[in-house]
Every structure is written in structure tokens, then in C-alpha cells.
Design an enzyme around this catalytic site. Structure first.
Site, mmCIF file in Angstrom:
data_model
loop_
_atom_site.group_PDB
_atom_site.id
_atom_site.type_symbol
_atom_site.label_atom_id
_atom_site.label_comp_id
_atom_site.label_asym_id
_atom_site.label_seq_id
_atom_site.Cartn_x
_atom_site.Cartn_y
_atom_site.Cartn_z
ATOM 1 N N ASP A 1 0.847 -1.197 0.000
ATOM 2 C CA ASP A 1 0.000 0.000 0.000
ATOM 3 C C ASP A 1 0.887 1.255 0.000
ATOM 4 O O ASP A 1 1.816 1.357 0.822
ATOM 5 C CB ASP A 1 -0.867 -0.055 1.278
ATOM 6 C CG ASP A 1 -1.936 1.014 1.319
ATOM 7 O OD1 ASP A 1 -2.393 1.436 0.250
ATOM 8 O OD2 ASP A 1 -2.329 1.398 2.449
ATOM 9 N N LYS B 1 -12.594 13.015 7.608
ATOM 10 C CA LYS B 1 -12.609 13.094 6.143
ATOM 11 C C LYS B 1 -13.369 14.290 5.610
ATOM 12 O O LYS B 1 -13.018 14.835 4.582
ATOM 13 C CB LYS B 1 -13.241 11.819 5.565
ATOM 14 C CG LYS B 1 -12.461 10.562 5.904
ATOM 15 C CD LYS B 1 -12.950 9.419 5.082
ATOM 16 C CE LYS B 1 -12.406 8.100 5.573
ATOM 17 N NZ LYS B 1 -10.935 8.014 5.495
ATOM 18 N N GLY C 1 -9.058 5.775 1.172
ATOM 19 C CA GLY C 1 -9.731 6.630 2.153
ATOM 20 C C GLY C 1 -11.188 6.264 2.338
ATOM 21 O O GLY C 1 -12.046 7.135 2.457
ATOM 22 N N SER D 1 -12.718 4.398 4.799
ATOM 23 C CA SER D 1 -13.289 4.067 6.114
ATOM 24 C C SER D 1 -14.556 4.878 6.358
ATOM 25 O O SER D 1 -14.672 6.036 5.944
ATOM 26 C CB SER D 1 -12.271 4.357 7.222
ATOM 27 O OG SER D 1 -11.360 3.286 7.317
ATOM 28 N N ARG E 1 -8.474 0.548 13.061
ATOM 29 C CA ARG E 1 -7.767 1.191 14.176
ATOM 30 C C ARG E 1 -8.775 1.679 15.222
ATOM 31 O O ARG E 1 -8.503 1.654 16.422
ATOM 32 C CB ARG E 1 -6.934 2.368 13.658
ATOM 33 C CG ARG E 1 -5.870 1.953 12.655
ATOM 34 C CD ARG E 1 -5.077 3.147 12.161
ATOM 35 N NE ARG E 1 -4.194 2.727 11.074
ATOM 36 C CZ ARG E 1 -3.077 3.345 10.740
ATOM 37 N NH1 ARG E 1 -2.688 4.415 11.381
ATOM 38 N NH2 ARG E 1 -2.329 2.907 9.752
ATOM 39 N N ARG F 1 -2.772 -9.824 26.767
ATOM 40 C CA ARG F 1 -3.650 -10.816 26.142
ATOM 41 C C ARG F 1 -5.113 -10.585 26.489
ATOM 42 O O ARG F 1 -5.994 -10.999 25.746
ATOM 43 C CB ARG F 1 -3.226 -12.235 26.538
ATOM 44 C CG ARG F 1 -1.932 -12.642 25.871
ATOM 45 C CD ARG F 1 -1.541 -14.052 26.196
ATOM 46 N NE ARG F 1 -1.466 -14.279 27.639
ATOM 47 C CZ ARG F 1 -0.642 -15.142 28.222
ATOM 48 N NH1 ARG F 1 0.197 -15.848 27.501
ATOM 49 N NH2 ARG F 1 -0.642 -15.294 29.530
HETATM 50 P P1 13P Z 1 -8.812 5.007 5.485
HETATM 51 O O1 13P Z 1 -7.920 5.942 6.215
HETATM 52 O O2 13P Z 1 -10.106 5.667 5.119
HETATM 53 O O3 13P Z 1 -9.051 3.730 6.202
HETATM 54 O O4 13P Z 1 -8.106 4.658 4.083
HETATM 55 C C1 13P Z 1 -7.134 3.657 4.046
HETATM 56 C C2 13P Z 1 -6.385 3.648 2.763
HETATM 57 O O5 13P Z 1 -6.728 4.276 1.796
HETATM 58 C C3 13P Z 1 -5.179 2.812 2.717
HETATM 59 O O6 13P Z 1 -4.489 2.945 1.518
HETATM 60 O O1 G3H Z 2 -3.231 5.077 3.456
HETATM 61 C C1 G3H Z 2 -2.543 4.794 4.414
HETATM 62 C C2 G3H Z 2 -2.858 3.603 5.215
HETATM 63 O O2 G3H Z 2 -3.940 3.860 6.068
HETATM 64 C C3 G3H Z 2 -1.641 3.111 5.926
HETATM 65 O O3 G3H Z 2 -1.303 3.936 6.982
HETATM 66 O O4 G3H Z 2 1.067 4.498 6.533
HETATM 67 O O5 G3H Z 2 0.090 4.707 8.831
HETATM 68 O O6 G3H Z 2 0.511 2.456 7.831
HETATM 69 P P1 G3H Z 2 0.206 3.902 7.585
HETATM 70 ZN ZN ZN Z 3 -4.618 4.954 0.738
#
Ligand code: 13P
Ligand code: G3H
Ligand code: ZN
Length: 317
Positions: free
Chosen positions: A81, A183, A211, A213, A259, A280
Site C-alpha cells: 500500500d 474526512k 480513504g 473508512s 484502528r 492478552r
Molecule cells: P482510510 O484511512 O479511510 O481507512 O483509508 C485507508 C487507505 O486508503 C489505505 O491505503
Molecule cells: O493510506 C494509508 C494507510 O492507512 C496506511 O497507513 O502508513 O500509517 O501504515 P500507515
Molecule cells: Zn490509501
């Protein structure tokens, strides 16, 4: 079974979207596999650059290989990612990843094409596919004018040229979403007309939504009631996942929501049981809570119940 992202996209295209879920540790991995198996869904595991360096890049690979053994019927792709060029090459050479994302969205149009093409040229001979990004993710904020907001969205004519010249296999488009828990301070609507126009110009080409979520408000309220300070957090309307999928969005990225589940479980646990200190104890609550969350998302994405048919397609190739 770890499979190619291309095969999963082929099965999903126009019908449903694959949930692309980020993981950072073993509790997330356990919940992720349990949730996908319970809802009988194919899925994509995403590993970000930050996740690779949180412990060691080999640690998450080992966890995923172990999960693959524990759940041999799971069907998933492993994806980098938001990679930079060097991290993409590292993942391509590792032989572990099904696909990589080269994120050149901060570069000029020409530089973005050039870096994406270099990565695609390195990835394709190994059967690895490449996601690229064009446009700037950004929430719809009240003080931003319509013209300003539109300028950040992916331009469909540019997208067509970008796809043809870069050799990317899927494209992350900016349609009004942004990363994280805050957002939109203005309206929550997504720009589906951008997706529709790209699909008209590039029929059959898989698109990706970052993005995504939904930042469930009950989750935010519980976090705040347990000592959190997340006022004004707001996400995507999850009822828009399936319409987006039916318009050609094959992959919907969800990280922040996971998260939030983690944060809510741990905040409530330590608020209610201040004498406890064993990691745990909350971990045992988090894993099934995360599994339930994943299953609920898969229902909304339309990927729930697709495992058998997707497996048959992959095995027929
Ligand atoms: P969110 O922050 O909306 O979960 O998006 C995650 C994302 O785009 C990871 O690449
Ligand atoms: O788009 C980003 C993802 O939510 C990953 O986040 O770079 O903090 O692991 P991170
Ligand atoms: Zn992303």
C-alpha cells in the site's frame, strides 16, 4: 491461498469490491482471517511502508504465511500500500507480494507516468500487477470552493492517457475521500461522476477507492466516552461501497476503521478494568471484535459469500 490481484479483480469487476485491509500485527491478522472466513469472502491484505518498518518487513510476511496455513481455504492477495519506487522494487524482488502500489500522486503528471512505467516494467515479468494513483485525495471541507475541490479530483481524460502510457493495471482515483478519521467537515458525498467518466473512456479497467473508512459514529462515541478525544470524526457513507463497486471500483481500502475498533476495545477495557495489565486480556476481545467488523464490511462491499465462486475461477486458470 495467496493469489494474483488480477484474478480477484476479474471475478469482482462490476459486481462487488474486494475489501483491502491493512495489517500491522498478529491480532489484526487473526481477526482479519477469521472475519473473512466467517463471511466467506475473498480479500486483499495491504501492507504499508510504515507497517513494514513497524517491526521488520519479514515479520508480517511470516504472520501471513502462518495464517495461510491455519486457513488453507482463505483466498487473498498481498498488496504493498502506498509504495515509493524503492519499496516497490523490494517487494517485487521478495516474491511474496501479488501486487504493489506506486504512489506518484504528489509528482507531476509526466513524472508520475514515468515512475509508474518503471515499476510496471519491473513487476510484469514476475506476474505482479501495479496500482497507480492520479489526483489528490482530500475531504470535502466547508471552506474549500467547488472549483478548488474539483481541481483535486482525478481528471478522466488525464486518467485515460495515464493508463495507456504508464502500463498500470489499476488506478486509485481521487473522488472526494481522504485518509484518516476526519474526512469531511462539509458534505459527505462522493464524486461518482468521475468514476463513471473514467469507465466510459476506459471500459473494464479496474479502479480503486482509497480513504474509504466509514468512521462509525457509535465507535467514535464509545472511544470518546472512554477517554478519547475524537470530536468531529467523520467517514464515507458505507452504503456507497456497493454502488461504487458496480461502477468498476474493484478494491476499497479500509484501514482507519480497524484502528478505531482497536482503540475502542482497548480504551473500554482499561477504563473498566484498571487493575489489569496483561496484553492478552484486551487482545482476546479485540480479535473477535475485529473479525465481526471485517465480516460486516464484506456484507456492504458485496464480497461476502463470493469465496467459493472466486476460488473456482482462480483454480480454473
Ligand atoms: P482510510 O484511512 O479511510 O481507512 O483509508 C485507508 C487507505 O486508503 C489505505 O491505503
Ligand atoms: O493510506 C494509508 C494507510 O492507512 C496506511 O497507513 O502508513 O500509517 O501504515 P500507515
Ligand atoms: Zn490509501
Amino acid at each position: 491461498m495467496i493469489v494474483s490481484t488480477r484474478a480477484l479483480f476479474e471475478h469482482a469487476y462490476g459486481k462487488y469490491a474486494l475489501g483491502a485491509y491493512n495489517i500491522n500485527n498478529l491480532e489484526q491478522a487473526m481477526g482479519l482471517f477469521q472475519g473473512n472466513m466467517a463471511s466467506k469472502a475473498p480479500f486483499i491484505i495491504q501492507i504499508s511502508k510504515g507497517a513494514r518498518s513497524y517491526t521488520n518487513k519479514l515479520m508480517l510476511e511470516a504472520i501471513i504465511r502462518a495464517a495461510d496455513q491455519i486457513w488453507p481455504d482463505a483466498l487473498f492477495a498481498v498488496h504493498l500500500d502506498h509504495g515509493d519506487e524503492q519499496t516497490c522494487y523490494d517487494c517485487i524482488e521478495s516474491g511474496f507480494y501479488s501486487s504493489v502500489m506506486i504512489d506518484g500522486s504528489h509528482l507531476s503528471f509526466e513524472e508520475n507516468i514515468a515512475v509508474t512505467k518503471r515499476v510496471a516494467d519491473a513487476a510484469h515479468p514476475k506476474g505482479i500487477t501495479v496500482e497507480a494513483e492520479l489526483g489528490q485525495l482530500g475531504g470535502v471541507e466547508e471552506h474549500v470552493s467547488v472549483a478548488e475541490a474539483d481541481a483535486k479530483l482525478t481528471n478522466p481524460t488525464e486518467a485515460k492517457e495515464f493508463i495507456e502510457r504508464s502500463g498500470c493495471d489499476s488506478l486509485a482515483c481521487a473522488i472526494g475521500t481522504s485518509h484518516g478519521a476526519f474526512k469531511f467537515s462539509g458534505s459527505q458525498g462522493l464524486h461518482f461522476e468521475v468514476i463513471e467518466e473514467i469507465q466510459r473512456l476506459c471500459p473494464g479497467f479496474p479502479l480503486v477507492m482509497h480513504g474509504s473508512s466509514s468512521v462509525p459514529q457509535d465507535e467514535v462515541e464509545r472511544i470518546n466516552a472512554a477517554g478519547g478525544a475524537m470530536r468531529g470524526a467523520k467517514g464515507v457513507n458505507p452504503a456507497e461501497y456497493l454502488p461504487a463497486a458496480q461502477k468498476g471500483v474493484c478494491k476499497i481500502n479500509i484501514d482507519t476503521d480497524g484502528r478505531l475498533v482497536w482503540c475502542r476495545v482497548h480504551r473500554e477495557f482499561f477504563r473498566d478494568k484498571p487493575e489489569k495489565f496483561d496484553l492478552r486480556d484486551p487482545g482476546k476481545l479485540f480479535m473477535p471484535a475485529y473479525a465481526d467488523f471485517i465480516a460486516s464490511r464484506n456484507e456492504l462491499l458485496g464480497s461476502a459469500g463470493q469465496l467459493e465462486a472466486a476460488t473456482a475461477l482462480v483454480k480454473s486458470k
